[in-house]
Scaffold this motif. Sequence first.
Motif, PDB file in Angstrom:
ATOM      1  N   LEU A  69      49.120  62.105  55.596  1.00 14.34           N
ATOM      2  CA  LEU A  69      50.172  62.276  56.597  1.00 14.34           C
ATOM      3  C   LEU A  69      49.998  61.276  57.728  1.00 14.34           C
ATOM      4  CD1 LEU A  69      52.544  64.009  57.731  1.00 14.34           C
ATOM      5  CD2 LEU A  69      50.797  65.411  58.860  1.00 14.34           C
ATOM      6  N   ASP A  70      51.061  60.542  58.026  1.00 18.83           N
ATOM      7  CA  ASP A  70      51.163  59.724  59.229  1.00 18.83           C
ATOM      8  C   ASP A  70      52.175  60.412  60.132  1.00 18.83           C
ATOM      9  OD1 ASP A  70      49.389  57.682  58.602  1.00 18.83           O
ATOM     10  OD2 ASP A  70      50.935  56.417  57.701  1.00 18.83           O
ATOM     11  N   ASP A  71      51.781  60.687  61.374  1.00 22.59           N
ATOM     12  CA  ASP A  71      52.644  61.357  62.342  1.00 22.59           C
ATOM     13  C   ASP A  71      52.792  60.447  63.552  1.00 22.59           C
ATOM     14  OD1 ASP A  71      53.931  62.994  64.161  1.00 22.59           O
ATOM     15  OD2 ASP A  71      52.352  64.519  64.232  1.00 22.59           O
ATOM     16  N   LEU A  72      53.929  59.760  63.635  1.00 19.92           N
ATOM     17  CA  LEU A  72      54.271  58.933  64.787  1.00 19.92           C
ATOM     18  C   LEU A  72      55.033  59.833  65.754  1.00 19.92           C
ATOM     19  CD1 LEU A  72      54.490  56.078  66.093  1.00 19.92           C
ATOM     20  CD2 LEU A  72      56.655  55.842  64.863  1.00 19.92           C
ATOM     21  N   TYR A  73      54.594  59.925  67.011  1.00 17.14           N
ATOM     22  CA  TYR A  73      55.211  60.902  67.908  1.00 17.14           C
ATOM     23  C   TYR A  73      55.349  60.387  69.333  1.00 17.14           C
ATOM     24  CZ  TYR A  73      50.351  61.699  69.253  1.00 17.14           C
ATOM     25  OH  TYR A  73      49.065  61.524  69.673  1.00 17.14           O
ATOM     26  N   VAL A  74      56.287  61.008  70.040  1.00 17.89           N
ATOM     27  CA  VAL A  74      56.500  60.792  71.460  1.00 17.89           C
ATOM     28  C   VAL A  74      56.704  62.164  72.070  1.00 17.89           C
ATOM     29  CG1 VAL A  74      57.994  59.782  73.224  1.00 17.89           C
ATOM     30  CG2 VAL A  74      57.599  58.552  71.090  1.00 17.89           C
ATOM     31  N   SER A  75      56.022  62.448  73.192  1.00 18.80           N
ATOM     32  CA  SER A  75      56.197  63.738  73.862  1.00 18.80           C
ATOM     33  C   SER A  75      56.413  63.530  75.349  1.00 18.80           C
ATOM     34  CB  SER A  75      54.994  64.652  73.622  1.00 18.80           C
ATOM     35  OG  SER A  75      53.844  64.142  74.259  1.00 18.80           O
ATOM     36  N   VAL A  76      57.141  64.472  75.945  1.00 21.05           N
ATOM     37  CA  VAL A  76      57.449  64.453  77.365  1.00 21.05           C
ATOM     38  C   VAL A  76      57.233  65.864  77.889  1.00 21.05           C
ATOM     39  CG1 VAL A  76      59.236  64.051  79.102  1.00 21.05           C
ATOM     40  CG2 VAL A  76      59.179  62.655  77.041  1.00 21.05           C
ATOM     41  N   GLY A  77      56.602  65.987  79.049  1.00 20.63           N
ATOM     42  CA  GLY A  77      56.413  67.296  79.662  1.00 20.63           C
ATOM     43  C   GLY A  77      56.502  67.196  81.168  1.00 20.63           C
ATOM     44  N   GLY A  78      56.971  68.270  81.783  1.00 20.55           N
ATOM     45  CA  GLY A  78      57.078  68.293  83.227  1.00 20.55           C
ATOM     46  C   GLY A  78      57.587  69.635  83.699  1.00 20.55           C
ATOM     47  N   SER A  79      58.011  69.690  84.949  1.00 19.94           N
ATOM     48  CA  SER A  79      58.553  70.939  85.484  1.00 19.94           C
ATOM     49  C   SER A  79      59.713  70.640  86.419  1.00 19.94           C
ATOM     50  CB  SER A  79      57.469  71.737  86.199  1.00 19.94           C
ATOM     51  OG  SER A  79      56.966  71.023  87.290  1.00 19.94           O
ATOM     52  N   VAL A  80      60.655  71.592  86.426  1.00 19.02           N
ATOM     53  CA  VAL A  80      61.821  71.500  87.298  1.00 19.02           C
ATOM     54  C   VAL A  80      62.046  72.884  87.886  1.00 19.02           C
ATOM     55  CG1 VAL A  80      64.300  71.058  87.418  1.00 19.02           C
ATOM     56  CG2 VAL A  80      62.876  69.688  85.895  1.00 19.02           C
ATOM     57  N   GLY A 134      60.075  75.172  89.022  1.00 14.70           N
ATOM     58  CA  GLY A 134      59.187  76.225  88.537  1.00 14.70           C
ATOM     59  C   GLY A 134      59.256  76.475  87.045  1.00 14.70           C
ATOM     60  N   VAL A 135      60.167  75.813  86.360  1.00 11.76           N
ATOM     61  CA  VAL A 135      60.280  75.949  84.900  1.00 11.76           C
ATOM     62  C   VAL A 135      59.552  74.773  84.248  1.00 11.76           C
ATOM     63  CG1 VAL A 135      61.860  76.047  82.935  1.00 11.76           C
ATOM     64  CG2 VAL A 135      62.501  77.131  85.098  1.00 11.76           C
ATOM     65  N   LYS A 136      58.572  75.089  83.405  1.00 13.17           N
ATOM     66  CA  LYS A 136      57.869  74.056  82.664  1.00 13.17           C
ATOM     67  C   LYS A 136      58.692  73.689  81.438  1.00 13.17           C
ATOM     68  CE  LYS A 136      53.249  75.437  84.055  1.00 13.17           C
ATOM     69  NZ  LYS A 136      51.937  75.925  83.603  1.00 13.17           N
ATOM     70  N   LEU A 137      58.879  72.396  81.231  1.00 12.41           N
ATOM     71  CA  LEU A 137      59.662  71.889  80.109  1.00 12.41           C
ATOM     72  C   LEU A 137      58.816  70.918  79.299  1.00 12.41           C
ATOM     73  CD1 LEU A 137      62.934  71.122  82.082  1.00 12.41           C
ATOM     74  CD2 LEU A 137      62.512  73.102  80.616  1.00 12.41           C
ATOM     75  N   ALA A 138      58.987  70.951  77.978  1.00 14.18           N
ATOM     76  CA  ALA A 138      58.275  70.009  77.104  1.00 14.18           C
ATOM     77  C   ALA A 138      59.163  69.694  75.908  1.00 14.18           C
ATOM     78  CB  ALA A 138      56.948  70.589  76.638  1.00 14.18           C
TER      79      ALA A 138
END
Length: 190
Positions: A113-124, A126-130
């Motif tokens: 398995l090759d897993d090429l990925y991009v992730s983003v995380g933060g908060s707005v 008080g809500v954590k988003l990913a």
Amino acid sequence: AYGYLLDYDMSLGLSRNTFGARYAAGYPISEDRKLLVDLELAEQRDAGDNPSEIDVGYWRAELGWACERLTVRAGLETLEGSAADGQFRTPLATLHKWNGWADRFLLTPTDGLDDLYVSVGGSVGGVKLAGAWHDFSAESASADYGNEIDLLASYETSWKQTFAAKAALYDTDGFAQDVTKVMVWTGWGF
């Protein structure tokens, strides 16, 4: 550095020795920004009474950028696999966290398995988003395993109750079936 020496009496095929090393660091760019580096390399061989000969590797390279409210990461993770050398397996790991929340790769496919990925995380507010995007393919063949989008939102109240929802949208290219998962939960902290 780490080593996992697994010798099972019942699941002989999971008996294997894994030796590896990981380097993770954050390098300040400015007062509230930093460059993230995460590198890992491992080798796995059969052990105990494993009836198969296993000789495979694993590696992951990830770069990221973090500031006060946002973290962005991009990387490539490879779990080697072939009919002749076996597949890199992690029977003690939670692959749900690493190879997509749709759980299509809880076992390494025959051709790796090759897993090429991009992730983003933060908060707005008080809500954590990913969010994450994965492009999956075979490591030792030319097969395309499809792609996946993962989304998460969570909120913790002042009384330590968390409300969360996440979704996984896996779109196959012939490897498995398309999957859409939605998970909603709550929990309390003490």
